[in-house]
Design a protein around this motif. Structure first.
Motif, mmCIF file in Angstrom:
data_model
loop_
_atom_site.group_PDB
_atom_site.id
_atom_site.type_symbol
_atom_site.label_atom_id
_atom_site.label_comp_id
_atom_site.label_asym_id
_atom_site.label_seq_id
_atom_site.Cartn_x
_atom_site.Cartn_y
_atom_site.Cartn_z
ATOM 1 N N GLN A 1 0.802 -1.223 0.000
ATOM 2 C CA GLN A 1 0.000 0.000 0.000
ATOM 3 C C GLN A 1 0.835 1.274 0.000
ATOM 4 O O GLN A 1 0.294 2.360 0.172
ATOM 5 C CB GLN A 1 -0.949 -0.022 1.202
ATOM 6 C CG GLN A 1 -1.957 -1.168 1.130
ATOM 7 C CD GLN A 1 -2.917 -1.177 2.300
ATOM 8 O OE1 GLN A 1 -2.574 -0.783 3.408
ATOM 9 N NE2 GLN A 1 -4.137 -1.635 2.062
ATOM 10 N N ARG B 1 3.001 2.425 2.133
ATOM 11 C CA ARG B 1 2.989 3.087 3.439
ATOM 12 C C ARG B 1 4.389 3.258 4.012
ATOM 13 O O ARG B 1 4.552 3.855 5.077
ATOM 14 C CB ARG B 1 2.143 2.283 4.428
ATOM 15 C CG ARG B 1 0.760 1.935 3.912
ATOM 16 C CD ARG B 1 -0.130 1.303 4.961
ATOM 17 N NE ARG B 1 0.552 0.323 5.812
ATOM 18 C CZ ARG B 1 -0.067 -0.374 6.760
ATOM 19 N NH1 ARG B 1 -1.370 -0.195 6.961
ATOM 20 N NH2 ARG B 1 0.592 -1.238 7.503
ATOM 21 N N GLN C 1 4.013 -5.363 4.436
ATOM 22 C CA GLN C 1 2.842 -6.162 4.753
ATOM 23 C C GLN C 1 3.098 -7.612 4.340
ATOM 24 O O GLN C 1 4.012 -7.896 3.568
ATOM 25 C CB GLN C 1 1.589 -5.632 4.047
ATOM 26 C CG GLN C 1 1.158 -4.234 4.511
ATOM 27 C CD GLN C 1 1.802 -3.119 3.717
ATOM 28 O OE1 GLN C 1 1.754 -3.100 2.493
ATOM 29 N NE2 GLN C 1 2.434 -2.178 4.410
ATOM 30 N N GLY D 1 0.111 1.803 -5.535
ATOM 31 C CA GLY D 1 0.658 0.684 -4.801
ATOM 32 C C GLY D 1 0.995 -0.493 -5.692
ATOM 33 O O GLY D 1 1.203 -0.357 -6.902
ATOM 34 N N ASP E 1 -6.294 -5.270 -6.331
ATOM 35 C CA ASP E 1 -5.585 -4.025 -6.094
ATOM 36 C C ASP E 1 -4.992 -4.017 -4.684
ATOM 37 O O ASP E 1 -5.083 -5.013 -3.954
ATOM 38 C CB ASP E 1 -6.484 -2.811 -6.348
ATOM 39 C CG ASP E 1 -7.614 -2.655 -5.327
ATOM 40 O OD1 ASP E 1 -7.599 -3.330 -4.272
ATOM 41 O OD2 ASP E 1 -8.520 -1.840 -5.572
ATOM 42 N N GLN E 2 -4.401 -2.899 -4.284
ATOM 43 C CA GLN E 2 -3.704 -2.834 -3.005
ATOM 44 C C GLN E 2 -4.628 -3.035 -1.801
ATOM 45 O O GLN E 2 -4.165 -3.339 -0.691
ATOM 46 C CB GLN E 2 -2.999 -1.484 -2.873
ATOM 47 C CG GLN E 2 -3.949 -0.306 -2.849
ATOM 48 C CD GLN E 2 -3.228 1.010 -2.603
ATOM 49 O OE1 GLN E 2 -2.021 1.053 -2.404
ATOM 50 N NE2 GLN E 2 -3.985 2.113 -2.619
ATOM 51 N N ASN E 3 -5.930 -2.885 -2.010
ATOM 52 C CA ASN E 3 -6.902 -3.068 -0.939
ATOM 53 C C ASN E 3 -7.645 -4.388 -1.026
ATOM 54 O O ASN E 3 -8.637 -4.586 -0.326
ATOM 55 C CB ASN E 3 -7.905 -1.901 -0.955
ATOM 56 C CG ASN E 3 -7.225 -0.568 -0.702
ATOM 57 O OD1 ASN E 3 -6.437 -0.426 0.229
ATOM 58 N ND2 ASN E 3 -7.524 0.416 -1.547
#
Length: 424
Positions: free
Chosen positions: A225, A227, A231, A272, A302-304
């Motif tokens: 993501q 950040r 992750q 991301g 996707d990133q989410n």
């Protein structure tokens, strides 16, 4: 080395590998210290049910990129084991002398072989009778280089060994196929993502993803993501992402069995990283017998964790392997490499829109690496008879570069049938 850009692919060389025997897995590494990679064909023992019993190595056959045989250890057999699970072999400079060894398990011994000759340098007893499902090279003690080894059985126990072959710890749990190690807190020591359990370097449970079902098929680490931290993405009964403290960030349960996942920057129009996945929609095994009627499909998140697309496959085939292909060309994007597709579908590179970028002309298993320090990765497709090397650029792989020192890639020395990895 001169290079010539290509929008498709170029076949650099094709050569006979039948001396290695059937059902081999190929490892890539610089075995003789010349700065170019060699191909190590690993054949496993047969006569076992590899759903439950781990393989050992039957034979090792090393080739130069020219096709010249470098050395062979063991005797290849026509009754070799199939590629239904990992083979316990890796290429790595374990003793830190500046030259790679081949680490493997043969005849119930853990062996370190000289990379250039295949001669035995060390022969060590296994810490457990079935401690030979795969080999994980890691740094659990905070030494200058990774010299610790984790061995495992198929689905229950891990053994952590130091370089002097002392047992550091053992752990029983649900470690999945191939645990991934990563130094999350940058203290010089690797944490161990053992399937659904995350362990400290001392083998103690930090946190668990349970109650996820079944087992972890593959594990990835990356800043998905954007950040600025890492992750953990796990594929298994679902595709799920956690932060390093064990907090679930999202899960995608729109698949039947998330057998493979691959992190990459496959789309320039999305923030991301994206997560490619392989869903085993219909398994092609009935009553313990393999059939051709199964079906799988590639998907992209996707990133989410939101699904961007999913392949609507029209051909049979349920054993596809997907991997992230980086540095294939100068596009700045990654591709999805898919092979072992079945149904007449050849190994293919797809972009983030599920559009084929390159469809290769031969079928077989696939490995990829920058074979001669060209700045681009090449693709090797092999079967029991031939190996063929493809590239997006014209290079002379026989014209080995002057050695620039040992090139070590964690992706290559953490080779597994269940591709996981890290995107850093």
């Amino acid at each position: 080395m001169d290079t010539e850009l290509s929008t498709d692919y170029i076949e650099l060389i094709q050569f006979d590998v039948s001396a290695a025997g059937p059902h081999c897995k190929v490892l890539v590494g610089d075995l003789d210290g010349d700065g170019a990679m060699e191909l190590l064909f690993v054949q496993a023992d047969g006569g076992i049910d590899d759903r439950y019993v781990p393989h050992q190595v039957q034979a090792l056959t090393a080739y130069h990129l020219s096709g010249e045989l470098l050395w062979q250890v063991g005797t290849p057999t026509e009754d070799a084991g199939g590629l239904g699970s990992d083979f316990p072999a890796q290429i790595y400079d374990w003793d830190r002398d500046g030259a790679n060894e081949v680490l493997c398990v043969m005849n119930k011994q853990f062996l370190a072989l000289d990379g250039a000759t295949g001669a035995t340098k060390r022969a060590l007893s296994l810490p457990g009778d079935e401690a030979h499902d795969c080999i994980i090279i890691c740094n659990l003690r905070g030494t200058e280089h990774a010299q610790d080894i984790i061995l495992k059985d198929r689905y229950r126990t891990l053994w952590a060994m130091d370089y002097d072959w002392n047992v550091l710890w053992s752990y029983e749990g649900n470690p999945g196929h191939y645990p991934w190690v990563f130094d999350f807190d940058k203290d010089g020591k690797d944490d161990v993502i053992a399937g659904y359990d995350v362990l400290t370097p001392q083998g103690e449970l930090k946190w668990s993803t349970l109650p996820l079902e079944d087992h972890a098929d593959c594990v990835w680490v990356g800043d998905v993501q954007g950040r600025g931290d890492q992750q953990i993405v796990i594929g298994g009964s679902v595709t799920v992402m956690y932060d390093i403290e064990g907090n679930e960030l999202w899960r995608h349960d729109g698949s039947i069995e998330s057998q493979h996942i691959a992190l990459g920057k496959f789309r320039a129009d999305l923030p991301g990283l994206q997560i490619a996945g392989l869903d085993r929609i219909v398994r092609g095994d009935t009553g313990g017998k393999m059939t051709e009627t199964g079906k799988d499909g590639i998907f992209l998140l996707d990133q989410n964790g939101q699904e961007i697309w999913k392949e609507e496959r029209t051909t049979n085939g349920w054993l596809t392997i997907i991997e992230t292909m980086r540095h294939w060309d100068d596009s700045g994007l990654d591709y999805i490499l898919a092979y072992r597709r079945g149904g007449g579908v050849l190994p293919t590179l797809y972009n983030g829109h599920m559009e084929p970028v390159a469809v290769f002309p031969v079928d077989g298993y696939v490995v990829h690496a920058d074979l001669v320090q060209s700045g681009f990765e090449q693709i090797v497709i092999y079967n029991a008879e031939k190996a063929a090397i493809y590239s997006s650029v014209q290079i002379d792989i026989k014209d080995n570069p002057v050695s620039k020192g040992l090139i070590e890639s964690k992706r290559l020395y953490a080779s597994t049938l269940y591709p996981g990895g890290e995107y850093v």
